[in-house]
Design a protein around this motif. Structure first.
Motif, mmCIF file in Angstrom:
data_model
loop_
_atom_site.group_PDB
_atom_site.id
_atom_site.type_symbol
_atom_site.label_atom_id
_atom_site.label_comp_id
_atom_site.label_asym_id
_atom_site.label_seq_id
_atom_site.Cartn_x
_atom_site.Cartn_y
_atom_site.Cartn_z
ATOM 1 N N GLY A 113 0.793 -1.226 0.000
ATOM 2 C CA GLY A 113 0.000 0.000 0.000
ATOM 3 C C GLY A 113 0.824 1.273 0.000
ATOM 4 N N ASP A 114 2.143 1.161 0.149
ATOM 5 C CA ASP A 114 3.003 2.345 0.129
ATOM 6 C C ASP A 114 3.083 2.918 -1.286
ATOM 7 N N TYR A 115 3.212 4.224 -1.342
ATOM 8 C CA TYR A 115 3.515 4.917 -2.592
ATOM 9 C C TYR A 115 4.900 5.518 -2.438
ATOM 10 N N VAL A 116 5.741 5.355 -3.475
ATOM 11 C CA VAL A 116 7.098 5.885 -3.443
ATOM 12 C C VAL A 116 7.206 6.968 -4.511
ATOM 13 N N LEU A 117 7.676 8.132 -4.110
ATOM 14 C CA LEU A 117 7.853 9.256 -5.025
ATOM 15 C C LEU A 117 9.319 9.673 -4.987
ATOM 16 N N VAL A 118 9.969 9.616 -6.147
ATOM 17 C CA VAL A 118 11.362 10.041 -6.257
ATOM 18 C C VAL A 118 11.370 11.429 -6.878
ATOM 19 N N GLY A 119 11.982 12.375 -6.174
ATOM 20 C CA GLY A 119 12.035 13.752 -6.658
ATOM 21 C C GLY A 119 12.982 13.900 -7.835
ATOM 22 N N ALA A 120 12.789 14.967 -8.552
ATOM 23 C CA ALA A 120 13.651 15.273 -9.696
ATOM 24 C C ALA A 120 14.881 16.032 -9.223
ATOM 25 N N ALA A 121 16.002 15.707 -9.822
ATOM 26 C CA ALA A 121 17.229 16.446 -9.537
ATOM 27 C C ALA A 121 17.109 17.837 -10.145
ATOM 28 N N GLU A 122 17.878 18.749 -9.616
ATOM 29 C CA GLU A 122 17.858 20.099 -10.157
ATOM 30 C C GLU A 122 18.526 20.111 -11.523
ATOM 31 N N GLN A 123 17.897 20.836 -12.448
ATOM 32 C CA GLN A 123 18.462 20.952 -13.790
ATOM 33 C C GLN A 123 18.439 22.398 -14.234
ATOM 34 N N ILE A 124 19.457 22.753 -14.977
ATOM 35 C CA ILE A 124 19.458 23.998 -15.720
ATOM 36 C C ILE A 124 19.679 23.619 -17.178
ATOM 37 N N TYR A 125 19.365 24.529 -18.068
ATOM 38 C CA TYR A 125 19.456 24.240 -19.499
ATOM 39 C C TYR A 125 20.392 25.250 -20.144
ATOM 40 N N VAL A 126 21.327 24.749 -20.933
ATOM 41 C CA VAL A 126 22.245 25.595 -21.685
ATOM 42 C C VAL A 126 21.991 25.299 -23.154
ATOM 43 N N LEU A 127 21.529 26.316 -23.863
ATOM 44 C CA LEU A 127 21.101 26.132 -25.249
ATOM 45 C C LEU A 127 21.792 27.137 -26.159
ATOM 46 N N GLY A 128 21.690 26.909 -27.445
ATOM 47 C CA GLY A 128 22.253 27.827 -28.429
ATOM 48 C C GLY A 128 23.667 27.442 -28.809
ATOM 49 N N GLU A 129 24.522 28.442 -28.925
ATOM 50 C CA GLU A 129 25.860 28.260 -29.466
ATOM 51 C C GLU A 129 26.882 27.786 -28.425
ATOM 52 N N VAL A 130 26.621 26.568 -27.907
ATOM 53 C CA VAL A 130 27.580 25.847 -27.066
ATOM 54 C C VAL A 130 27.798 24.493 -27.724
ATOM 55 N N LYS A 131 28.899 23.850 -27.401
ATOM 56 C CA LYS A 131 29.246 22.600 -28.087
ATOM 57 C C LYS A 131 28.347 21.426 -27.727
ATOM 58 N N LYS A 132 27.814 21.392 -26.497
ATOM 59 C CA LYS A 132 26.916 20.308 -26.080
ATOM 60 C C LYS A 132 25.663 20.904 -25.434
ATOM 61 N N PRO A 133 24.752 21.451 -26.233
ATOM 62 C CA PRO A 133 23.556 22.058 -25.647
ATOM 63 C C PRO A 133 22.639 21.011 -25.019
ATOM 64 N N GLY A 134 21.909 21.433 -23.995
ATOM 65 C CA GLY A 134 20.944 20.549 -23.351
ATOM 66 C C GLY A 134 20.893 20.773 -21.857
ATOM 67 N N PRO A 135 20.217 19.857 -21.149
ATOM 68 C CA PRO A 135 20.090 20.023 -19.695
ATOM 69 C C PRO A 135 21.365 19.606 -18.970
ATOM 70 N N LEU A 136 21.631 20.273 -17.855
ATOM 71 C CA LEU A 136 22.705 19.899 -16.947
ATOM 72 C C LEU A 136 22.053 19.549 -15.621
ATOM 73 N N THR A 137 22.271 18.339 -15.152
ATOM 74 C CA THR A 137 21.715 17.907 -13.874
ATOM 75 C C THR A 137 22.709 18.260 -12.782
ATOM 76 N N LEU A 138 22.233 18.980 -11.779
ATOM 77 C CA LEU A 138 23.091 19.415 -10.689
ATOM 78 C C LEU A 138 22.920 18.523 -9.477
ATOM 79 N N PRO A 139 24.013 18.208 -8.802
ATOM 80 C CA PRO A 139 23.872 17.477 -7.542
ATOM 81 C C PRO A 139 23.132 18.352 -6.532
ATOM 82 N N PRO A 140 22.404 17.738 -5.587
ATOM 83 C CA PRO A 140 21.709 18.540 -4.577
ATOM 84 C C PRO A 140 22.691 19.425 -3.809
ATOM 85 N N ASP A 141 22.229 20.602 -3.453
ATOM 86 C CA ASP A 141 23.009 21.566 -2.664
ATOM 87 C C ASP A 141 24.268 22.048 -3.378
ATOM 88 N N LYS A 142 24.299 21.979 -4.696
ATOM 89 C CA LYS A 142 25.438 22.439 -5.484
ATOM 90 C C LYS A 142 25.011 23.675 -6.260
#
Length: 158
Positions: free
Chosen positions: A64-93
């Motif tokens: 009967g338990d429900y388990v919810l896993v939170g999402a890691a923090e992400q920022i997005y770097v887009l446009g004229e960078v060599k690897k555009p996309g999301p960056l996942t940050l460690p918690p408290d970083k």
């Protein structure tokens, strides 16, 4: 299906479900469990740190338990960078705009370093990272990013 003879640990349940996916925060897990009065209790859990091969906050999962896993923090770097996309940050970083661009592979040849857009919630601001590298005083003004921020590097015409 949970075996009621030997309910699994949270870590075992996560493995059975296919492990943590990219973007999941192993340090931010909530277990919702019904108490004797019929109210749902929230049990915080973490699979972030191990002690002697076991997670220090590994909880037995009950039927009967429900388990919810939170999402890691992400920022997005887009446009004229060599690897555009999301960056996942460690918690408290924390991370700055110039660090995010470096993690995204750096600027491309046609990046306009003095015209970078920061989108935060409904606010749009312009950043000039070209000036940052001119002096240490300017480096101190490097923008600290927050979860959900979007950095967009414009293309230079020249």
């Amino acid at each position: 299906f949970i075996d009621t003879q030997r309910p699994p640990l949270l870590s075992e349940l996560i493995i059975r479900a296919g492990s943590m996916k990219s973007g999941a925060d192993a340090g931010n897990i909530c277990i919702f469990r019904m108490d004797n009065r019929g109210d749902r209790d929230m049990i915080p859990a973490s699979l972030k740190s191990q002690v002697l091969g076991n997670y220090e906050n590994d909880v037995r999962i009950a039927p009967g338990d429900y388990v919810l896993v939170g999402a890691a923090e992400q920022i997005y770097v887009l446009g004229e960078v060599k690897k555009p996309g999301p960056l996942t940050l460690p918690p408290d970083k924390t991370i700055t705009a110039s660090q995010a661009i470096a993690l995204a592979g750096g600027f491309t040849q046609v990046a306009k370093q003095n015209d970078i857009t920061l989108i935060r919630n409904k606010e749009i601001r312009k950043l000039n990272l070209k000036k940052l590298y001119n002096s240490i005083e300017n480096m101190e003004r490097d923008e600290t990013l927050r979860n959900g921020d979007i950095i967009f590097v414009q293309e230079s015409i020249w």
